[in-house]
Design an enzyme around this catalytic site. Structure first.
Site, PDB file in Angstrom:
ATOM      1  N   HIS A   1       0.407   3.685  -3.037  1.00  0.00           N
ATOM      2  CA  HIS A   1      -0.632   4.717  -2.907  1.00  0.00           C
ATOM      3  C   HIS A   1      -0.714   5.056  -1.416  1.00  0.00           C
ATOM      4  O   HIS A   1      -0.556   4.161  -0.565  1.00  0.00           O
ATOM      5  CB  HIS A   1      -2.022   4.203  -3.286  1.00  0.00           C
ATOM      6  CG  HIS A   1      -2.200   3.755  -4.696  1.00  0.00           C
ATOM      7  ND1 HIS A   1      -1.943   2.470  -5.096  1.00  0.00           N
ATOM      8  CD2 HIS A   1      -2.642   4.414  -5.794  1.00  0.00           C
ATOM      9  CE1 HIS A   1      -2.230   2.359  -6.385  1.00  0.00           C
ATOM     10  NE2 HIS A   1      -2.644   3.516  -6.837  1.00  0.00           N
TER      11      HIS A   1
ATOM     12  N   ASP B   1      -2.667   2.580   0.532  1.00  0.00           N
ATOM     13  CA  ASP B   1      -2.124   1.217   0.666  1.00  0.00           C
ATOM     14  C   ASP B   1      -1.351   1.094   1.971  1.00  0.00           C
ATOM     15  O   ASP B   1      -1.376   0.055   2.621  1.00  0.00           O
ATOM     16  CB  ASP B   1      -1.085   0.882  -0.425  1.00  0.00           C
ATOM     17  CG  ASP B   1      -1.553   1.082  -1.835  1.00  0.00           C
ATOM     18  OD1 ASP B   1      -2.766   1.048  -2.060  1.00  0.00           O
ATOM     19  OD2 ASP B   1      -0.675   1.260  -2.716  1.00  0.00           O
TER      20      ASP B   1
HETATM   21  C1  XLS Z   1      -4.589   0.856 -12.421  1.00  0.00           C
HETATM   22  C2  XLS Z   1      -3.276   1.480 -12.371  1.00  0.00           C
HETATM   23  C3  XLS Z   1      -2.807   1.901 -10.994  1.00  0.00           C
HETATM   24  C4  XLS Z   1      -1.670   2.886 -11.079  1.00  0.00           C
HETATM   25  C5  XLS Z   1      -1.376   3.612  -9.818  1.00  0.00           C
HETATM   26  O1  XLS Z   1      -5.009   0.316 -13.419  1.00  0.00           O
HETATM   27  O2  XLS Z   1      -2.371   0.611 -12.973  1.00  0.00           O
HETATM   28  O3  XLS Z   1      -2.476   0.809 -10.217  1.00  0.00           O
HETATM   29  O4  XLS Z   1      -0.488   2.276 -11.523  1.00  0.00           O
HETATM   30  O5  XLS Z   1      -2.456   4.315  -9.358  1.00  0.00           O
END
Ligand code: XLS
Ligand code: CA
Ligand code: CA
Length: 445
Positions: free
Chosen positions: A110, A113
């Site tokens: 993300h 991140d």
């Molecule tokens: C959350 C999601 C998230 C997505 C990416 O539950 O798994 O991590 O994979 O935003």
């Protein structure tokens, strides 16, 4: 400088952890692959080509194990610097150290991140661009590629009522700025896909929510995001990741079938596919394989977030996948689909809060990779050394007859069906043979 430090920087974060290699099933070394032999050929391709493993940034480098009952338990050396940009740089070094030591071909992130949010949109974009340039150089040196990028549209309190579906247009515009920058970053890094997971897109209370309006806004937003990325040369696949609940009581991208209907309604199915997460499938009361099959049947299987939930509770535990039966059933669908295309198997998984040793995150990934390597081999054997596929084909063989195929092609009307029924009389019982299929799978596990 060693080969490793050219890619990762001078400091070793995962001290004493060597490059993980394949040692085979008999090895007692926890830091070795028992089944994942990247160059081994299975069904005409190497394991590496089939499985396309990816490490996610958020759990592995940002998730410290905090929960509603207490703070994080994992102390990350890359978080020590008080300058947030320097800390982001250190984290990137640690990330590429882990990717290259594991030997995974892909990573994903993300925007927030990899770089800190600034005090303005401009500052956030500068921070992101700074880290993207560094990441690009590391990708080139290491050969590790970007499976997908995405924007975090759910952590900042401004998104408490959603991002693309927020009742306040100003928040939607803010989300637009963030997605634009995250798309630019993904394109700069040669990302093969771009993911939309509907973080807080959904509702907590039906009667303060105009669902119809919000869904229309989401469809419109996604069309505009697609158009922007295509205009900037992005040729990859857009992915939507279904999830039924959490953080919202009801998430709009509830499950694969819901998302597919939505994509078709908004003219998005040419550019978008689905990213199926195992834990989200079970939260929706489906199996992982069911969700993959729904996508495959629609020609929309994009990528996989490989993890598992806990059968005894109802939230998203994001555990590393170790269930061989579950992974084998998933790989049966993936092989049938002809592979994952531009997608991969991304470990959207985190070690438990009390797994606090430096090697635990390696052990978690090794276990997940070995599980899917084994599952790939088992699924291939089931498909090629047993009657498994034939059994299903035979089950539908009546549609190969003249009348059956005419029906299938829409060339038999209801009156003709009735006439045929009278002519044929009571059909014989044909067993579904479920236990036989189950036994064949077990035989090869
Ligand atoms: C959350 C999601 C998230 C997505 C990416 O539950 O798994 O991590 O994979 O935003
Ligand atoms: Ca996920
Ligand atoms: Ca999850």
């Amino acid at each position: 400088m060693t080969d490793q430090s050219i890619v990762t920087g001078e400091r070793e974060y995962f001290n004493g952890i060597p490059k993980i290699v394949f040692e085979g099933k008999e090895s007692a070394n926890p830091l070795a692959y028992k089944f994942y032999d990247e160059n081994k050929i299975v069904a005409g391709k190497t394991m590496k080509e089939h499985l396309r493993f990816s490490v996610c940034y958020w759990h592995t480098f940002c998730g410290t194990g905090a929960d509603p009952f207490g703070p994080g338990t994992l102390k990350f050396p890359w978080d020590e610097n008080s300058d947030p940009l320097q800390a982001a740089k250190d984290k990137l070094d640690a990330a590429f150290e882990l990717f290259t030591k594991l030997g995974v071909p892909y990573w994903c992130f993300h925007d927030r991140d990899i770089s800190p949010e600034g005090s303005s949109i401009q500052e956030s974009e500068e921070n992101l661009n700074y880290i993207v340039d560094l990441a690009k150089a590391k990708q080139e040196l290491s050969g590790v590629k970007l499976l997908w990028g995405t924007a975090n549209l759910f952590s900042n309190p401004r998104y408490m009522n959603g991002a693309m579906t927020n009742p306040d247009f100003k928040v939607i515009a803010f989300a637009g700025a963030q997605v634009k920058a995250a798309l630019d970053a993904t394109i700069a890094l040669g990302g093969e896909n771009y993911v939309f997971w509907g973080g807080r897109e959904g509702y907590s209370y039906l009667f303060n929510t105009d669902m119809k309006k919000e869904l229309h806004h989401m469809g419109t937003f996604l069309q505009k995001a697609r158009d922007y990325a295509r205009s900037k040369g992005f040729q990859g696949t857009f992915l939507i990741e279904p999830k039924p609940m959490e953080p919202c009581k009801h998430q709009y991208d509830f499950d694969a079938a819901t998302v597919i209907g939505f994509l078709r309604e908004y003219g998005l199915a040419e550019d978008f596919k689905l990213n199926i997460e195992a834990n989200h499938a079970t939260l929706a009361n489906h199996s992982f394989a069911h969700e993959l099959q729904i996508c495959s049947d629609a020609g929309l299987l994009g990528s996989v977030d490989a993890n598992r939930g806990d059968p005894q509770n109802g939230w998203d535990t994001d555990q590393f996948p170790t269930d061989l039966l579950d992974a084998t059933q998933a790989m049966l669908v993936v092989l049938d689909n002809g592979g994952l295309g531009s997608g991969g198997l991304n470990f959207d998984a985190k070690v438990r809060r009390n797994s606090s040793d430096v090697d635990d995150v390696f052990i978690g990934h090794i276990g997940g990779m070995d599980t899917f390597a084994r599952a790939l081999e088992v699924a291939d054997k089931i498909r090629t050394n047993s009657d498994f596929c034939l059994l299903k084909e035979k089950r539908y063989e009546s549609f190969k007859s003249d009348h059956g195929s005419n029906f299938e092609n829409g060339n038999l009307d209801l009156a003709a069906l009735a006439d045929l029924a009278k002519e044929n009389g009571e059909p014989n019982q044909i067993s579904g043979k479920q236990e036989l299929y189950e036994n064949i799978i077990n035989q090869f596990l």
